[in-house]
Enzyme design. Sequence first.
Site, PDB file in Angstrom:
ATOM      1  CB  CYS A  20      72.183  43.337 -10.912  1.00  9.42           C
ATOM      2  SG  CYS A  20      71.170  44.774 -11.310  1.00  9.42           S
ATOM      3  CB  CYS A  31      53.570  45.430 -19.130  1.00 14.60           C
ATOM      4  SG  CYS A  31      52.735  43.856 -19.036  1.00 14.60           S
TER       5      CYS A  31
HETATM    6 ZN   LIG Z   1      69.687  44.243 -13.058  1.00 12.11          ZN
END
Ligand SMILES: [Zn+2]
Length: 131
Positions: free
Chosen positions: A47, A115
């Site tokens: 996004c 991580c």
């Molecule tokens: Zn996102």
Amino acid sequence: MKKTDDEWRRELTPEQFYVLRKHGTEPPGSSALNAEKREGRFTCAGCGQPLFTAGTKFESGTGWPSFFRPLEGAVATTTDSSHFMTRTEVHCARCEGHLGHVFPDGPAPTGLRYCMNGVALKFEPGDDTQA
Ligand SMILES: [Zn+2]
């Protein structure tokens, strides 16, 4: 921001879809972002939300891009009990895309190691103080 699997499949590469939407994990050492050392920020490949600044990246030796602190409010976590382990799963707070896991063995000042799968991130070079 809810999309169906079909919508995500159209927007993402197969590797991005596998990690972000199916909680996959890329092979260690496979991401070019492991070696990314420029100033800038790392955004969600799903996004575009800014997630980490380059100043919080460190070399963990794991083969996955690692950070000690996300941007405020950028990520959320859930408990992941898959693979016979209890781990803390990290996902994008906006699109809920899976990013990786966080472990309590990181460097100062947070002691955390985020991580991350490089395929779930995009790098935008620039002045990371703007992030
Ligand atoms: Zn996102």
